[in-house]
Enzyme design. Sequence first.
Site, PDB file in Angstrom:
ATOM      1  CD  GLU A   1      79.260  71.736 -48.956  1.00  0.00           C
ATOM      2  OE1 GLU A   1      79.436  73.073 -49.045  1.00  0.00           O
ATOM      3  OE2 GLU A   1      79.468  71.328 -47.658  1.00  0.00           O
ATOM      4  CG  ASN A   2      80.212  75.889 -54.842  1.00  0.00           C
ATOM      5  OD1 ASN A   2      80.590  77.004 -54.543  1.00  0.00           O
ATOM      6  ND2 ASN A   2      78.767  75.490 -55.006  1.00  0.00           N
ATOM      7  CD1 TRP A   3      85.590  70.938 -53.767  1.00  0.00           C
ATOM      8  CD2 TRP A   3      86.326  71.515 -55.802  1.00  0.00           C
ATOM      9  NE1 TRP A   3      86.428  71.812 -53.464  1.00  0.00           N
ATOM     10  CE2 TRP A   3      87.158  72.173 -54.824  1.00  0.00           C
ATOM     11  CE3 TRP A   3      86.897  71.522 -57.027  1.00  0.00           C
ATOM     12  CZ2 TRP A   3      88.246  72.796 -54.869  1.00  0.00           C
ATOM     13  CZ3 TRP A   3      87.920  72.240 -57.445  1.00  0.00           C
ATOM     14  CH2 TRP A   3      88.721  73.186 -56.303  1.00  0.00           C
TER      15      TRP A   3
ATOM     16  CG  HIS B   1      79.564  81.653 -62.271  1.00  0.00           C
ATOM     17  ND1 HIS B   1      78.647  81.626 -61.237  1.00  0.00           N
ATOM     18  CD2 HIS B   1      79.470  80.361 -62.727  1.00  0.00           C
ATOM     19  CE1 HIS B   1      78.377  80.558 -60.939  1.00  0.00           C
ATOM     20  NE2 HIS B   1      78.841  79.650 -61.953  1.00  0.00           N
TER      21      HIS B   1
ATOM     22  NE  ARG C   1      68.642  80.689 -58.610  1.00  0.00           N
ATOM     23  CZ  ARG C   1      68.565  80.871 -57.265  1.00  0.00           C
ATOM     24  NH1 ARG C   1      67.175  81.270 -57.052  1.00  0.00           N
ATOM     25  NH2 ARG C   1      69.615  80.871 -56.664  1.00  0.00           N
ATOM     26  CD1 TRP C   2      71.042  88.649 -63.338  1.00  0.00           C
ATOM     27  CD2 TRP C   2      72.474  87.885 -64.702  1.00  0.00           C
ATOM     28  NE1 TRP C   2      71.330  89.772 -64.051  1.00  0.00           N
ATOM     29  CE2 TRP C   2      72.021  89.296 -64.866  1.00  0.00           C
ATOM     30  CE3 TRP C   2      73.435  87.019 -65.449  1.00  0.00           C
ATOM     31  CZ2 TRP C   2      72.738  89.913 -66.068  1.00  0.00           C
ATOM     32  CZ3 TRP C   2      74.033  87.828 -66.419  1.00  0.00           C
ATOM     33  CH2 TRP C   2      73.878  89.317 -66.788  1.00  0.00           C
TER      34      TRP C   2
ATOM     35  CG  ASP D   1      72.279  81.382 -54.451  1.00  0.00           C
ATOM     36  OD1 ASP D   1      72.784  80.757 -55.574  1.00  0.00           O
ATOM     37  OD2 ASP D   1      71.392  80.811 -53.656  1.00  0.00           O
ATOM     38  N   GLY D   2      72.399  82.835 -57.122  1.00  0.00           N
ATOM     39  CA  GLY D   2      71.784  83.389 -58.178  1.00  0.00           C
ATOM     40  C   GLY D   2      72.177  83.703 -59.628  1.00  0.00           C
TER      41      GLY D   2
ATOM     42  CB  SER E   1      80.812  75.934 -50.910  1.00  0.00           C
ATOM     43  OG  SER E   1      80.045  75.143 -51.746  1.00  0.00           O
TER      44      SER E   1
ATOM     45  CB  SER F   1      74.283  77.190 -48.070  1.00  0.00           C
ATOM     46  OG  SER F   1      73.085  77.250 -48.610  1.00  0.00           O
TER      47      SER F   1
HETATM   48  C1  FPP Z   1      76.325  81.387 -56.985  1.00  0.00           C
HETATM   49  O1  FPP Z   1      75.320  81.419 -57.993  1.00  0.00           O
HETATM   50  C2  FPP Z   1      77.797  81.807 -57.089  1.00  0.00           C
HETATM   51  C3  FPP Z   1      78.818  81.077 -57.024  1.00  0.00           C
HETATM   52  C4  FPP Z   1      78.818  79.605 -56.559  1.00  0.00           C
HETATM   53  C5  FPP Z   1      80.092  81.819 -57.631  1.00  0.00           C
HETATM   54  C6  FPP Z   1      80.291  83.021 -57.074  1.00  0.00           C
HETATM   55  C7  FPP Z   1      81.277  83.438 -57.952  1.00  0.00           C
HETATM   56  C8  FPP Z   1      81.603  84.887 -58.645  1.00  0.00           C
HETATM   57  C9  FPP Z   1      80.665  85.755 -58.174  1.00  0.00           C
HETATM   58  C10 FPP Z   1      82.545  85.095 -59.580  1.00  0.00           C
HETATM   59  C11 FPP Z   1      83.984  85.220 -59.084  1.00  0.00           C
HETATM   60  C12 FPP Z   1      84.222  85.551 -57.676  1.00  0.00           C
HETATM   61  C13 FPP Z   1      85.388  86.418 -57.254  1.00  0.00           C
HETATM   62  C14 FPP Z   1      85.339  86.639 -55.839  1.00  0.00           C
HETATM   63  C15 FPP Z   1      86.325  86.751 -58.087  1.00  0.00           C
HETATM   64  P1  FPP Z   1      74.786  80.087 -58.302  1.00  0.00           P
HETATM   65  O2  FPP Z   1      75.594  79.337 -59.562  1.00  0.00           O
HETATM   66  O3  FPP Z   1      74.640  79.119 -57.287  1.00  0.00           O
HETATM   67  O4  FPP Z   1      73.377  80.174 -59.119  1.00  0.00           O
HETATM   68  P2  FPP Z   1      71.958  79.607 -59.048  1.00  0.00           P
HETATM   69  O5  FPP Z   1      71.614  79.185 -57.624  1.00  0.00           O
HETATM   70  O6  FPP Z   1      70.947  80.475 -59.867  1.00  0.00           O
HETATM   71  O7  FPP Z   1      72.400  78.341 -59.859  1.00  0.00           O
END
Ligand code: FPP
Length: 247
Positions: free
Chosen positions: A68-70, A38, A25-26, A21-22, A66, A197
């Site tokens: 829910e990510n859709w 990402h 924000r990063w 996660d993050g 996830s 989550s």
């Molecule tokens: C969460 O950060 C990250 C994700 C939902 C996607 C994770 C995907 C990757 C690390 C890249 C590809 C993965 C593979 C296995 C090749 P967020 O977007 O929820 O961050 P936020 O909470 O700061 O908005």
Amino acid sequence: MDIKSEIDLDKLPRHVAVIMDGNGRWAKQHGKPRVFGHKNGVRAVRETTEAAAELGIEYLTLYAFSTENWKRPKLEVSALMTLLVETLHQELSTLLKNDVRLNAIGAVEKLPAATYETLLKSIESTRNNQRMTLNLALNYSGKWDILQATRTIAHKVANATIRPEDIDDELIAKYLSTAGMPDPELLIRTSGESRISNFLLWQMAYTELYFTPVFWPDFGKSDLYQAIVAYQQRERRFGKTSDQLLP
Ligand code: FPP
């Protein structure tokens, strides 16, 4: 002291699960669009996989997308799917070289066709690898997993291949997407959030939870080592008292 040398290799978790996660924000911190986060998250995936395999962890499960990510903006979803295809192509030779078996859990057949096909091909090419299983949770949620297991079991009860009285913990575990794998002993979640989550709900009944403020793109080998050291300092009682655990 070097954090890696603090790890007791005889007490490693067999299965580590990670909520990455993050990324968003990063990226924001760096004044860049979310997708940039990402992309940099892939580096952390590579480092964590490498560190886990080097240590001798048997299963590493990463929550990559996830159910829910859709709901995220369409562009972000398609960028994530493309990134997944690119990453699988790029990393396949490394997985093969390091004897890592790729597996996926989740309703993967509902992913875009190109992502699904690349995923299946990568899984197929690494299927004889033995050192570690890298489990990607894609279009996954813990409730989905329990639901699909329940449906399969219900069908079997309906056609009399399972009797209702045969349904126990072990039988349910056999129909979850993690069948045959040990439950994770350690869950790591990055970015300072303290939630599960809808990740591995059934499988995490006794999992030690470790939360770190580090954003996923900054997560590296030493962060994994630190999480394992913290895990090893905890006392796992499984409902017993401390005295009952004494040898
Ligand atoms: C969460 O950060 C990250 C994700 C939902 C996607 C994770 C995907 C990757 C690390 C890249 C590809 C993965 C593979 C296995 C090749 P967020 O977007 O929820 O961050 P936020 O909470 O700061 O908005």
